[in-house]
Design a protein around this motif. Structure first.
Motif, PDB file in Angstrom:
ATOM      1  N   VAL A  82       2.097  54.555 -34.181  1.00  0.00           N
ATOM      2  CA  VAL A  82       1.028  53.611 -33.860  1.00  0.00           C
ATOM      3  C   VAL A  82      -0.329  54.165 -34.268  1.00  0.00           C
ATOM      4  N   ASP A  83      -1.163  53.321 -34.854  1.00  0.00           N
ATOM      5  CA  ASP A  83      -2.503  53.707 -35.298  1.00  0.00           C
ATOM      6  C   ASP A  83      -2.470  54.872 -36.286  1.00  0.00           C
ATOM      7  N   ASP A  84      -1.371  54.999 -36.994  1.00  0.00           N
ATOM      8  CA  ASP A  84      -1.200  56.034 -38.012  1.00  0.00           C
ATOM      9  C   ASP A  84      -1.251  57.448 -37.419  1.00  0.00           C
ATOM     10  N   GLN A  85      -0.963  57.557 -36.131  1.00  0.00           N
ATOM     11  CA  GLN A  85      -0.925  58.866 -35.479  1.00  0.00           C
ATOM     12  C   GLN A  85       0.343  59.612 -35.883  1.00  0.00           C
ATOM     13  N   PHE A 154      -1.031  59.425 -20.797  1.00  0.00           N
ATOM     14  CA  PHE A 154       0.139  58.619 -21.144  1.00  0.00           C
ATOM     15  C   PHE A 154      -0.174  57.597 -22.236  1.00  0.00           C
ATOM     16  N   THR A 155      -1.249  57.815 -22.975  1.00  0.00           N
ATOM     17  CA  THR A 155      -1.616  56.866 -24.029  1.00  0.00           C
ATOM     18  C   THR A 155      -0.560  56.811 -25.133  1.00  0.00           C
ATOM     19  N   PHE A 156       0.223  57.866 -25.266  1.00  0.00           N
ATOM     20  CA  PHE A 156       1.264  57.891 -26.303  1.00  0.00           C
ATOM     21  C   PHE A 156       2.296  56.789 -26.106  1.00  0.00           C
ATOM     22  N   MET A 157       2.371  56.225 -24.899  1.00  0.00           N
ATOM     23  CA  MET A 157       3.408  55.247 -24.592  1.00  0.00           C
ATOM     24  C   MET A 157       3.203  53.922 -25.334  1.00  0.00           C
ATOM     25  N   ARG A 158       2.079  53.777 -26.021  1.00  0.00           N
ATOM     26  CA  ARG A 158       1.867  52.604 -26.865  1.00  0.00           C
ATOM     27  C   ARG A 158       2.811  52.623 -28.061  1.00  0.00           C
ATOM     28  N   ASP A 159       3.297  53.808 -28.375  1.00  0.00           N
ATOM     29  CA  ASP A 159       4.275  53.959 -29.454  1.00  0.00           C
ATOM     30  C   ASP A 159       5.661  53.989 -28.816  1.00  0.00           C
TER      31      ASP A 159
END
Length: 207
Positions: A82-85, A154-159
């Protein structure tokens, strides 16, 4: 003649451990070239006996001194999300010397939203003496993402894949890779017992 013999014995006694350590260092470094599907081994280096690890958090004691061990660092399934991360399951593995290995493996858990790779010493699950010092091979993982704002990020959970890795996949992936690395470092060993010392409820389900 006796003095010569004593001198030779003394030199042999002093050189033997140095030779063994040199061989261990070479064997450890060779793991950096190990090829495993979807795995990048970034570093493999021998850590000398007596090393200590800084306290993992303020007020905690330092970890160690630790026995000599081979530390292997790598990434599994590196990808863009997500978001090219950039995502990937980062891991660290500590392998004791073959003679010191007790036959067991400890998968070290994290905490909060994880996202960091703690030193694989098994210090939080083995009482006063780290698992590594008790002969365990120990692995730790960031569970597939890098924490950006602290232990409860926990922002990584968008992916979605990052969420699945954190929830349960990363631990199984790292345990399987750790097994392959260990067998590569000790080809004569054919038994590898997993000890689920983790803060994840599904640990016992890992084959």
């Amino acid at each position: 003649m006796t003095k010569c013999k004593l001198s030779l014995l003394l030199v042999s006694a002093l050189c033997a451990p140095l030779s063994a350590q040199s061989q261990s260092a070479e064997n450890c470094a060779a793991l950096a070239g190990l090829k495993i599907d979807a795995v990048e081994i970034k570093k493999a280096a021998l850590v000398p006996a007596g090393a200590t690890v800084p306290p993992p958090y303020p007020g905690a004691p330092s970890i160690g001194p630790l026995p000599m061990h081979c530390r292997v660092d790598g990434v599994i399934n590196r990808r863009k999300g997500v978001d090219d991360q950039e995502f990937g399951i980062g891991f660290a593995l500590a392998l004791p010397e073959n003679a010191a290995w007790n036959g067991d493996f400890m998968m070290q858990g994290g905490g909060g939203g994880n996202g960091i790779i703690a030193y694989p010493a098994g210090a939080n699950y083995a009482g006063d003496k780290p698992a590594l010092s008790r002969g365990f091979a120990v692995a730790s993982t960031d569970t597939g993402h890098k924490a950006k704002t602290g232990a409860f990020d926990f922002t990584f959970m968008r992916d979605q894949q990052a969420y699945l890795d954190f929830a349960f996949l990363a631990t199984a992936e790292v345990a399987a890779v750790a097994k392959q690395i260990f067998f590569a470092s000790a080809p004569s060993v054919r038994t590898f017992i997993q000890t689920a010392q983790m803060d994840y409820p599904f640990a016992s389900d890992i084959p």
